[in-house]
Design a protein around this motif. Structure first.
Motif, PDB file in Angstrom:
ATOM      1  N   THR A   1      91.580  23.913  29.573  1.00  0.00           N
ATOM      2  CA  THR A   1      92.253  24.951  30.352  1.00  0.00           C
ATOM      3  C   THR A   1      91.780  24.944  31.802  1.00  0.00           C
ATOM      4  O   THR A   1      92.579  25.047  32.740  1.00  0.00           O
ATOM      5  N   GLN A   2      90.446  24.808  31.982  1.00  0.00           N
ATOM      6  CA  GLN A   2      89.909  24.770  33.338  1.00  0.00           C
ATOM      7  C   GLN A   2      90.410  23.546  34.103  1.00  0.00           C
ATOM      8  O   GLN A   2      90.743  23.628  35.284  1.00  0.00           O
TER       9      GLN A   2
ATOM     10  N   SER B   1      93.216  21.899  33.605  1.00  0.00           N
ATOM     11  CA  SER B   1      94.632  22.082  33.931  1.00  0.00           C
ATOM     12  C   SER B   1      94.808  23.063  35.082  1.00  0.00           C
ATOM     13  O   SER B   1      95.674  22.868  35.945  1.00  0.00           O
ATOM     14  N   GLU B   2      93.971  24.099  35.105  1.00  0.00           N
ATOM     15  CA  GLU B   2      94.048  25.064  36.204  1.00  0.00           C
ATOM     16  C   GLU B   2      93.665  24.408  37.531  1.00  0.00           C
ATOM     17  O   GLU B   2      94.281  24.668  38.569  1.00  0.00           O
ATOM     18  N   GLN B   3      92.628  23.553  37.496  1.00  0.00           N
ATOM     19  CA  GLN B   3      92.225  22.853  38.710  1.00  0.00           C
ATOM     20  C   GLN B   3      93.318  21.905  39.191  1.00  0.00           C
ATOM     21  O   GLN B   3      93.571  21.793  40.396  1.00  0.00           O
TER      22      GLN B   3
ATOM     23  N   GLU C   1      96.529  22.225  38.663  1.00  0.00           N
ATOM     24  CA  GLU C   1      97.606  23.043  39.212  1.00  0.00           C
ATOM     25  C   GLU C   1      97.260  23.545  40.608  1.00  0.00           C
ATOM     26  O   GLU C   1      98.117  23.595  41.499  1.00  0.00           O
TER      27      GLU C   1
END
Length: 268
Positions: free
Chosen positions: A55-56, A58-60, A62
């Motif tokens: 999740t982290q 993918s957030e980075q 994005e």
């Protein structure tokens, strides 16, 4: 009474044999249940950590995509209208990005040209030529020092003759105009890779002139014309030229001495 199945010891109560320590039947079942529950929880915690890490990441990704898109829009806007964000403080990060891009791309362009020239010497000079790390590091350092001199000169001039600007303000105002040199340097790299050395050097030279001459002088004149203190702005511009000339001469003399020393060491 409880009998130990391992050693045959008999005792009234307790979960473990007092002689050999073997757990009785109920204790063994409880122990097995505890081990099973721990083994079930461990994979779940591992999965949870893996999901959190994914999740982290993918957030980075994005965030990087979003920042890249914003900078690309800023880049196109500055190519069309370079003076649009001259008085906008929000352009600070984009200005720094443009300056860093120019420094890195210029160092890469110089390395491409050097390798292309050395490769024409039948491989002799290429084997003794500078490495990518050497060219990239020294060129990046050299260009960064020259840009820092311009920033410092404009900062001092603004303090004495114009607005009281901070370093971030000065960098932001200078970096607003770096989009054109960045585009020209990219073109220089492409021309160098295609073997058009003459035009590649020409583009690289134009980028140098814009970054180290035209842009800082234009920013300095614009600042002095916007707001000037009691001292005439003409003397402010002379002060900027003197500071830039002295600091640049110091840097060039140091680099020339270092280069000559390295060349003599190579010959000897």
């Amino acid at each position: 009474m409880k009998n130990c199945l391992t050693c045959g010891h008999t005792q009234d109560d307790g979960k473990f044999c007092g002689k050999c320590g073997t757990p009785f039947e109920n204790a063994a079942l409880e122990q097995a249940a505890t081990i099973n529950s721990m083994s079930d929880e461990q994979p779940q915690s591992q999965y949870a950590q893996t999901d959190q890490g994914t999740t982290q990441s993918s957030e980075q990704m994005e965030l990087i995509k979003k920042q890249s898109k914003l900078y690309f829009n800023y880049f196109l806007e500055q190519i069309k209208m370079p003076s649009t964000n001259f008085n906008v403080e929000a352009a600070w990060k984009n200005s720094v990005t443009s300056i860093i891009l120019y420094v890195l791309l210029t160092a890469l362009s110089v390395f491409v040209l050097i390798k292309k020239f050395l490769s024409g010497g039948f491989g002799f000079f290429e084997s003794y030529g500078p490495s990518f790390i050497q060219v990239f590091f020294y060129m990046s350092l050299f260009i960064s020092l020259l840009i820092a001199i311009n920033v410092l000169a404009i900062f001092l001039t603004s303090k004495l003759f114009s607005e009281n600007l901070s370093f971030t303000n000065v960098i932001s105002k200078i970096g607003n105009y770096y989009t054109l040199p960045v585009a020209i340097t990219v073109l220089s790299i492409l021309l160098g890779l295609l073997g058009s050395y003459k035009y590649s050097i020409m583009m690289l030279y134009i980028g140098f002139v814009l970054v180290l001459g035209c842009i800082p002088i234009f920013v300095m004149i614009k600042l002095l014309s916007n707001k000037s203190k009691s001292i005439d702005s003409f003397y402010g511009f002379i002060f900027y030229l003197v500071v830039t000339g002295i600091l640049s001469a110091i840097i060039f003399s140091f680099i020339i001495d270092s280069t000559i020393g390295n060349f003599l060491d190579f010959l000897l």
